[in-house]
Design a protein around this motif. Structure first.
Motif, PDB file in Angstrom:
ATOM      1  N   GLY A 228      44.066  55.742  29.564  1.00  0.00           N
ATOM      2  CA  GLY A 228      44.909  55.967  30.740  1.00  0.00           C
ATOM      3  C   GLY A 228      45.435  54.668  31.314  1.00  0.00           C
ATOM      4  O   GLY A 228      45.032  53.564  30.925  1.00  0.00           O
ATOM      5  N   ALA A 229      46.368  54.820  32.273  1.00  0.00           N
ATOM      6  CA  ALA A 229      46.982  53.666  32.921  1.00  0.00           C
ATOM      7  C   ALA A 229      47.476  54.066  34.296  1.00  0.00           C
ATOM      8  O   ALA A 229      47.722  55.243  34.578  1.00  0.00           O
ATOM      9  N   GLY A 230      47.638  53.070  35.146  1.00  0.00           N
ATOM     10  CA  GLY A 230      48.182  53.301  36.481  1.00  0.00           C
ATOM     11  C   GLY A 230      48.676  51.998  37.061  1.00  0.00           C
ATOM     12  O   GLY A 230      48.330  50.908  36.578  1.00  0.00           O
ATOM     13  N   GLY A 231      49.490  52.103  38.087  1.00  0.00           N
ATOM     14  CA  GLY A 231      49.970  50.884  38.725  1.00  0.00           C
ATOM     15  C   GLY A 231      51.027  51.157  39.774  1.00  0.00           C
ATOM     16  O   GLY A 231      51.498  52.285  39.938  1.00  0.00           O
ATOM     17  N   GLY A 232      51.387  50.111  40.489  1.00  0.00           N
ATOM     18  CA  GLY A 232      52.388  50.206  41.550  1.00  0.00           C
ATOM     19  C   GLY A 232      52.259  49.039  42.501  1.00  0.00           C
ATOM     20  O   GLY A 232      51.763  47.965  42.134  1.00  0.00           O
ATOM     21  N   LEU A 233      52.679  49.242  43.727  1.00  0.00           N
ATOM     22  CA  LEU A 233      52.624  48.199  44.742  1.00  0.00           C
ATOM     23  C   LEU A 233      51.255  48.167  45.400  1.00  0.00           C
ATOM     24  O   LEU A 233      50.592  49.190  45.533  1.00  0.00           O
ATOM     25  N   TYR A 234      50.864  46.971  45.826  1.00  0.00           N
ATOM     26  CA  TYR A 234      49.656  46.861  46.640  1.00  0.00           C
ATOM     27  C   TYR A 234      49.941  45.992  47.856  1.00  0.00           C
ATOM     28  O   TYR A 234      50.835  45.139  47.836  1.00  0.00           O
ATOM     29  N   THR A 235      49.185  46.228  48.918  1.00  0.00           N
ATOM     30  CA  THR A 235      49.306  45.420  50.129  1.00  0.00           C
ATOM     31  C   THR A 235      47.919  45.081  50.648  1.00  0.00           C
ATOM     32  O   THR A 235      46.961  45.835  50.460  1.00  0.00           O
ATOM     33  N   LEU A 236      47.827  43.924  51.311  1.00  0.00           N
ATOM     34  CA  LEU A 236      46.625  43.522  52.024  1.00  0.00           C
ATOM     35  C   LEU A 236      46.968  43.495  53.506  1.00  0.00           C
ATOM     36  O   LEU A 236      47.703  42.625  53.970  1.00  0.00           O
ATOM     37  N   GLU A 237      46.476  44.485  54.251  1.00  0.00           N
ATOM     38  CA  GLU A 237      46.784  44.569  55.678  1.00  0.00           C
ATOM     39  C   GLU A 237      45.967  43.560  56.480  1.00  0.00           C
ATOM     40  O   GLU A 237      46.388  43.083  57.509  1.00  0.00           O
ATOM     41  N   ASP A 238      44.769  43.262  56.039  1.00  0.00           N
ATOM     42  CA  ASP A 238      43.977  42.155  56.546  1.00  0.00           C
ATOM     43  C   ASP A 238      43.097  41.705  55.397  1.00  0.00           C
ATOM     44  O   ASP A 238      43.312  42.114  54.261  1.00  0.00           O
ATOM     45  N   SER A 239      42.125  40.867  55.679  1.00  0.00           N
ATOM     46  CA  SER A 239      41.352  40.279  54.589  1.00  0.00           C
ATOM     47  C   SER A 239      40.440  41.266  53.874  1.00  0.00           C
ATOM     48  O   SER A 239      39.865  40.941  52.830  1.00  0.00           O
ATOM     49  N   THR A 240      40.264  42.490  54.405  1.00  0.00           N
ATOM     50  CA  THR A 240      39.373  43.452  53.758  1.00  0.00           C
ATOM     51  C   THR A 240      40.040  44.801  53.490  1.00  0.00           C
ATOM     52  O   THR A 240      39.514  45.595  52.725  1.00  0.00           O
TER      53      THR A 240
ATOM     54  N   LEU B 223      37.932  46.061  50.545  1.00  0.00           N
ATOM     55  CA  LEU B 223      37.972  44.999  49.547  1.00  0.00           C
ATOM     56  C   LEU B 223      37.061  43.867  49.972  1.00  0.00           C
ATOM     57  O   LEU B 223      37.014  43.496  51.143  1.00  0.00           O
ATOM     58  N   ASP B 224      36.357  43.309  49.010  1.00  0.00           N
ATOM     59  CA  ASP B 224      35.501  42.162  49.299  1.00  0.00           C
ATOM     60  C   ASP B 224      35.372  41.319  48.044  1.00  0.00           C
ATOM     61  O   ASP B 224      35.566  41.803  46.927  1.00  0.00           O
ATOM     62  N   PHE B 225      35.075  40.038  48.232  1.00  0.00           N
ATOM     63  CA  PHE B 225      34.768  39.136  47.135  1.00  0.00           C
ATOM     64  C   PHE B 225      33.320  38.688  47.288  1.00  0.00           C
ATOM     65  O   PHE B 225      32.904  38.270  48.361  1.00  0.00           O
ATOM     66  N   LEU B 226      32.557  38.776  46.210  1.00  0.00           N
ATOM     67  CA  LEU B 226      31.163  38.359  46.230  1.00  0.00           C
ATOM     68  C   LEU B 226      30.833  37.695  44.898  1.00  0.00           C
ATOM     69  O   LEU B 226      30.984  38.314  43.838  1.00  0.00           O
ATOM     70  N   ASP B 227      30.390  36.437  44.973  1.00  0.00           N
ATOM     71  CA  ASP B 227      30.062  35.680  43.753  1.00  0.00           C
ATOM     72  C   ASP B 227      31.212  35.731  42.752  1.00  0.00           C
ATOM     73  O   ASP B 227      31.013  35.970  41.546  1.00  0.00           O
ATOM     74  N   GLU B 228      32.436  35.539  43.256  1.00  0.00           N
ATOM     75  CA  GLU B 228      33.656  35.506  42.448  1.00  0.00           C
ATOM     76  C   GLU B 228      33.966  36.845  41.781  1.00  0.00           C
ATOM     77  O   GLU B 228      34.742  36.907  40.828  1.00  0.00           O
ATOM     78  N   LYS B 229      33.379  37.910  42.289  1.00  0.00           N
ATOM     79  CA  LYS B 229      33.688  39.258  41.801  1.00  0.00           C
ATOM     80  C   LYS B 229      34.454  40.015  42.880  1.00  0.00           C
ATOM     81  O   LYS B 229      34.250  39.798  44.075  1.00  0.00           O
ATOM     82  N   LEU B 230      35.342  40.892  42.436  1.00  0.00           N
ATOM     83  CA  LEU B 230      36.128  41.727  43.336  1.00  0.00           C
ATOM     84  C   LEU B 230      35.433  43.080  43.470  1.00  0.00           C
ATOM     85  O   LEU B 230      35.139  43.736  42.468  1.00  0.00           O
ATOM     86  N   ILE B 231      35.169  43.488  44.708  1.00  0.00           N
ATOM     87  CA  ILE B 231      34.507  44.768  44.955  1.00  0.00           C
ATOM     88  C   ILE B 231      35.460  45.666  45.734  1.00  0.00           C
ATOM     89  O   ILE B 231      35.907  45.321  46.831  1.00  0.00           O
ATOM     90  N   LEU B 232      35.782  46.827  45.148  1.00  0.00           N
ATOM     91  CA  LEU B 232      36.630  47.822  45.785  1.00  0.00           C
ATOM     92  C   LEU B 232      35.796  49.074  46.027  1.00  0.00           C
ATOM     93  O   LEU B 232      35.131  49.570  45.114  1.00  0.00           O
ATOM     94  N   SER B 233      35.845  49.585  47.257  1.00  0.00           N
ATOM     95  CA  SER B 233      35.119  50.820  47.562  1.00  0.00           C
ATOM     96  C   SER B 233      36.048  51.792  48.278  1.00  0.00           C
ATOM     97  O   SER B 233      36.919  51.384  49.055  1.00  0.00           O
ATOM     98  N   TYR B 234      35.854  53.099  48.002  1.00  0.00           N
ATOM     99  CA  TYR B 234      36.713  54.123  48.572  1.00  0.00           C
ATOM    100  C   TYR B 234      36.013  55.466  48.464  1.00  0.00           C
ATOM    101  O   TYR B 234      34.990  55.608  47.775  1.00  0.00           O
ATOM    102  N   MET B 235      36.560  56.460  49.162  1.00  0.00           N
ATOM    103  CA  MET B 235      36.003  57.811  49.125  1.00  0.00           C
ATOM    104  C   MET B 235      36.800  58.663  48.141  1.00  0.00           C
ATOM    105  O   MET B 235      38.023  58.637  48.122  1.00  0.00           O
TER     106      MET B 235
END
Length: 253
Positions: free
Chosen positions: A63-75, A99-111
């Motif tokens: 599979g694949a996906g994509g589009g625009l992304y925005t950062l409304e604030d740092s998280t 969104l968060d960065f920890l030990d140079e890793k990107l962490i995304l969480s959502y419901m």
């Protein structure tokens, strides 16, 4: 006075996070479980993202996906899909993530369906070159003539960042997906080479490489060589933002 000081700091912080996002990332964990049987690579560049997913043992496209992304604030991070093979109903809709960065890793969480989902991504590379960017095809040479194209709902996009590339052909209005492929690339001294690691139309193409000549002229990427079928090609790719997004905004205004 504090507000005057904090506002530039906030804008600077958002810009830094956006720069940290740019490049290529690999999904390593999903809800704490290592991702081993699949390879999912996600590229962020110039406010656009795209990912492709395949089975490791067979190279079968998943599979694949994509589009625009925005950062409304740092998280607070939002994705708006232009294409999404596993759920076309999400096309045009926006999903917000923490969104968060920890030990140079990107962490995304959502419901998702009432349950919390946590993705951990590890950066593959943030390599920069003169082809880094999100592009849309705007011209193709036929014989001695170059025919131009105006990107619309149906368009072909190519995103390059962190030494990875992915092209996608889709129609964001009808939600039709035509195909995608991607992998690693090199761009040096006018020579551009693609090394295919996934291809939606034919798994057997994985492992192939294609070499082309390239030149960036007046902000446009001129791309020439032979196709996988041996046919000569000459394509012109333009900045996605300038050739599509800004034109769409002008028509809306």
């Amino acid at each position: 006075m504090k507000k005057i000081i904090l506002l530039p700091l906030l804008i600077f912080s958002i810009g830094v996070f956006a720069q940290e996002l740019e490049g290529a990332w690999k999904l390593t964990h999903l809800n704490g479980i290592p991702v081993k049987d699949q390879e999912c690579i996600k590229i962020y560049q110039d406010g656009y993202f795209a990912f492709g997913n395949k089975k490791m043992d067979t190279n079968h496209f998943l599979g694949a996906g994509g589009g625009l992304y925005t950062l409304e604030d740092s998280t607070s991070y939002t994705e708006t899909f232009d294409f999404y093979t596993s759920n076309p109903n999400k096309i045009g809709a926006s999903t917000q993530y923490n969104l968060d960065f920890l030990d140079e890793k990107l962490i995304l969480s959502y419901m998702k369906k009432g349950e919390n989902v946590i993705e951990i991504w590890e950066k593959v590379s943030d390599r920069d070159d003169d082809l880094n960017g999100t592009w849309v095809i705007t011209g193709r040479k036929r014989g001695d003539e170059i025919s131009t194209m105006t990107p619309g709902a149906r368009r072909t996009v190519k995103i390059l960042g962190g030494g990875r590339f992915q092209w996608i052909a889709f129609n964001s209005k009808t939600k039709e997906f035509s195909g995608t492929g991607g992998g690693n690339y090199t761009a040096q001294n006018g020579k551009y080479t693609e090394y295919i690691t996934f291809f939606s139309r034919d798994d057997s193409r994985v492992g192939a490489s294609l070499g082309f000549d390239y030149e960036v002229k007046d902000g446009a990427w001129h791309h020439s060589g032979l196709s996988s079928k041996g046919d000569p090609i000459y394509e012109i790719w333009s900045s996605y933002r300038k050739a599509y997004l800004e034109k769409i905004k002008e028509t809306e205004d």
